[in-house]
Design a protein around this motif. Structure first.
Motif, PDB file in Angstrom:
ATOM      1  N   ASP A 112       0.822  -1.213   0.000  1.00  0.00           N
ATOM      2  CA  ASP A 112       0.000   0.000   0.000  1.00  0.00           C
ATOM      3  C   ASP A 112       0.855   1.262   0.000  1.00  0.00           C
ATOM      4  O   ASP A 112       0.429   2.305  -0.490  1.00  0.00           O
ATOM      5  N   ARG A 113       2.054   1.162   0.571  1.00  0.00           N
ATOM      6  CA  ARG A 113       2.918   2.343   0.670  1.00  0.00           C
ATOM      7  C   ARG A 113       3.718   2.597  -0.609  1.00  0.00           C
ATOM      8  O   ARG A 113       4.359   3.630  -0.754  1.00  0.00           O
ATOM      9  N   ILE A 114       3.669   1.657  -1.533  1.00  0.00           N
ATOM     10  CA  ILE A 114       4.487   1.755  -2.745  1.00  0.00           C
ATOM     11  C   ILE A 114       3.765   2.552  -3.824  1.00  0.00           C
ATOM     12  O   ILE A 114       2.596   2.326  -4.106  1.00  0.00           O
ATOM     13  N   GLN A 115       4.480   3.489  -4.398  1.00  0.00           N
ATOM     14  CA  GLN A 115       3.984   4.241  -5.549  1.00  0.00           C
ATOM     15  C   GLN A 115       4.868   3.878  -6.738  1.00  0.00           C
ATOM     16  O   GLN A 115       6.054   4.178  -6.757  1.00  0.00           O
ATOM     17  N   SER A 116       4.312   3.186  -7.723  1.00  0.00           N
ATOM     18  CA  SER A 116       5.094   2.753  -8.874  1.00  0.00           C
ATOM     19  C   SER A 116       4.480   3.288 -10.157  1.00  0.00           C
ATOM     20  O   SER A 116       3.282   3.183 -10.369  1.00  0.00           O
ATOM     21  N   THR A 117       5.335   3.859 -10.995  1.00  0.00           N
ATOM     22  CA  THR A 117       4.875   4.341 -12.290  1.00  0.00           C
ATOM     23  C   THR A 117       5.242   3.367 -13.402  1.00  0.00           C
ATOM     24  O   THR A 117       4.950   3.618 -14.565  1.00  0.00           O
ATOM     25  N   THR A 124       8.566  -3.618 -10.963  1.00  0.00           N
ATOM     26  CA  THR A 124       7.111  -3.549 -11.109  1.00  0.00           C
ATOM     27  C   THR A 124       6.535  -4.933 -11.359  1.00  0.00           C
ATOM     28  O   THR A 124       5.501  -5.304 -10.784  1.00  0.00           O
ATOM     29  N   LYS A 140      -4.017  -3.877  -5.217  1.00  0.00           N
ATOM     30  CA  LYS A 140      -2.793  -3.106  -5.458  1.00  0.00           C
ATOM     31  C   LYS A 140      -2.086  -3.624  -6.701  1.00  0.00           C
ATOM     32  O   LYS A 140      -1.540  -2.837  -7.494  1.00  0.00           O
ATOM     33  N   GLU A 143      -3.774  -2.151  -9.597  1.00  0.00           N
ATOM     34  CA  GLU A 143      -3.429  -0.726  -9.702  1.00  0.00           C
ATOM     35  C   GLU A 143      -2.053  -0.547 -10.340  1.00  0.00           C
ATOM     36  O   GLU A 143      -1.864   0.300 -11.227  1.00  0.00           O
ATOM     37  N   LEU A 144      -1.085  -1.371  -9.889  1.00  0.00           N
ATOM     38  CA  LEU A 144       0.258  -1.309 -10.468  1.00  0.00           C
ATOM     39  C   LEU A 144       0.231  -1.698 -11.940  1.00  0.00           C
ATOM     40  O   LEU A 144       0.913  -1.091 -12.772  1.00  0.00           O
ATOM     41  N   ASN A 147      -1.195   1.138 -14.083  1.00  0.00           N
ATOM     42  CA  ASN A 147      -0.237   2.223 -14.282  1.00  0.00           C
ATOM     43  C   ASN A 147       0.886   1.850 -15.242  1.00  0.00           C
ATOM     44  O   ASN A 147       1.437   2.716 -15.928  1.00  0.00           O
ATOM     45  N   SER A 148       1.240   0.562 -15.281  1.00  0.00           N
ATOM     46  CA  SER A 148       2.410   0.155 -16.056  1.00  0.00           C
ATOM     47  C   SER A 148       2.062  -0.536 -17.377  1.00  0.00           C
ATOM     48  O   SER A 148       2.798  -0.432 -18.353  1.00  0.00           O
TER      49      SER A 148
END
Length: 389
Positions: A112-117, A124, A140, A143-144, A147-148
């Protein structure tokens, strides 16, 4: 390294094996060699129990009288090593330990704390694998992936996983995809509307974008989003529950789909053959809108369906909808007729439904009619006990 061997050997000779192992644990911790640290932590326990040290993680050489003690130490050691790995942001390695001891929450919180683009491809991919495919945090993972890898791959992944997800994750995943597709569709529509009507203000409301005299948006088979993505996301939206803020968006997506050229309105399984019309009824009912109309629509399909398997599918959908909109008595009565004999391996339990609805009398009567003495006795005695209470 040779000095370490010498120091540990001297420590073992002077202070014993436990002292040597404790020093080795310190060395491995300083080196951040946490997988080997796990072995040493278990070696310490096996030495204490006077067991062989050659296979530190094995339970095969642990006698029954020591098994509970060793298992407790195993869990504590896995938790300790998993936590150290999370502190180093080594989520995949940490998951090995927390998954083994069936404690997913620390990894879920770390994810939850990870922000990955998606800029670090290998990392990733590792996070998506742990989160989605290994089940540490499926939403999550989606979600990842969104984004990827984009919408298409994410929809495919969710289609493969959605029925294995627990209800809360299923709803959260549906919310994620509904919001994404709704935003994408509004963006595309705004571009087309402004191209034709340059003075019009952009809108983030799908219903507003296609309302009024804008039938030209759908002329000549025109569409503004991948139609297979649209049908998949509308189908996912059936996992949304009453009160979910994305339900309105899901209804608008179904309304948009119903305006597409017929060639793009792919039929679904019963009772969703008329795909967008049926989903519109279902989703609006969850919004407390036209519930009687929705129930009547699906009941009409149930009565008209000649195939028994399809009848069961339609009845299941109606029962699910009735329960979710708070019409439990109607749901149970319908289930008595169409679902009472359904095997629980399908995921539906008539017995559990009767229990939750406080209708063990119906379960008792149904069990008697099919000669099921055990279920009949459970319902009879359980119903009598409830009455006594």
């Amino acid at each position: 390294m040779s000095d370490t061997f010498t120091a540990l050997e001297e420590l073992q000779q002077n202070d014993g094996g436990q002292a040597a192992l404790q020093q080795l644990a310190t060395v491995l911790t300083d080196e951040q060699n946490y997988h080997r640290l796990f072995d040493v932590l278990l070696m310490q326990k096996k030495l204490e129990l006077e067991l062989p040290l050659i296979r530190p993680t094995s339970f095969d050489d642990v006698p029954d009288e020591h098994r509970a003690d060793f298992e407790k130490h195993y869990v504590e050691s896995a938790r300790q090593v998993g936590t150290l790995l999370l502190e180093q942001d080594r989520v995949g390695d940490a998951w090995v330990y927390f998954q083994t001891i069936q404690e997913p929450q620390p990894v879920r919180e770390a994810l939850d704390r990870i922000q990955s683009t998606g800029e670090d491809y290998e990392r990733t991919e590792e996070l998506i694998n742990v989160a989605l495919y290994e089940g540490a945090h499926p939403v999550k993972g989606l979600e990842l992936m969104l984004n990827s890898h984009g919408t298409c791959n994410t929809i495919t992944a969710l289609d493969q996983q959605i029925m294995q997800l627990p209800p809360d994750d299923r709803q959260a995943a549906a919310r994620l995809l509904v919001k994404q597709l709704y935003g994408d569709l509004c963006h595309t529509l705004n571009a087309e509307v402004i191209q034709r009507l340059p003075m019009v203000e952009p809108s983030e409301n799908l219903r507003e974008l296609v309302s009024g005299d804008r039938d030209w948006l759908f002329a000549e088979g025109n569409y503004h989003i991948d139609v297979s993505h649209l049908s998949a996301v509308v189908r996912f939206a059936r996992s949304l529950e009453k009160g979910c803020p994305e339900l309105n968006q899901a209804v608008e997506l179904a309304e948009y789909g119903s305006r597409l050229d017929q060639q793009f309105q792919y039929p679904g399984e019963a009772p969703f053959g008329d795909f967008y019309t049926a989903h519109g009824h279902f989703l609006r009912a969850l919004l407390d809108d036209s519930q009687d109309e929705a129930v009547a629509y699906f009941l009409g399909q149930l009565e008209a369906e000649p195939d028994e398997e399809d009848k069961q599918m339609i009845a299941y959908v109606i029962v699910d909808l009735l329960q979710r909109i708070g019409r439990t008595d109607e749901a149970v009565e319908l289930a008595v007729t169409h679902l009472a004999h359904l095997d629980e391996s399908t995921g539906f339990s008539f017995a559990e439904m009767c229990h939750k609805a406080g209708r063990l009398d119906l379960l008792r009567d149904t069990a008697r009619s099919r000669g099921d003495l055990v279920t009949w006795a459970a319902a009879l005695i359980g119903h009598s006990g409830s009455a006594t209470d």
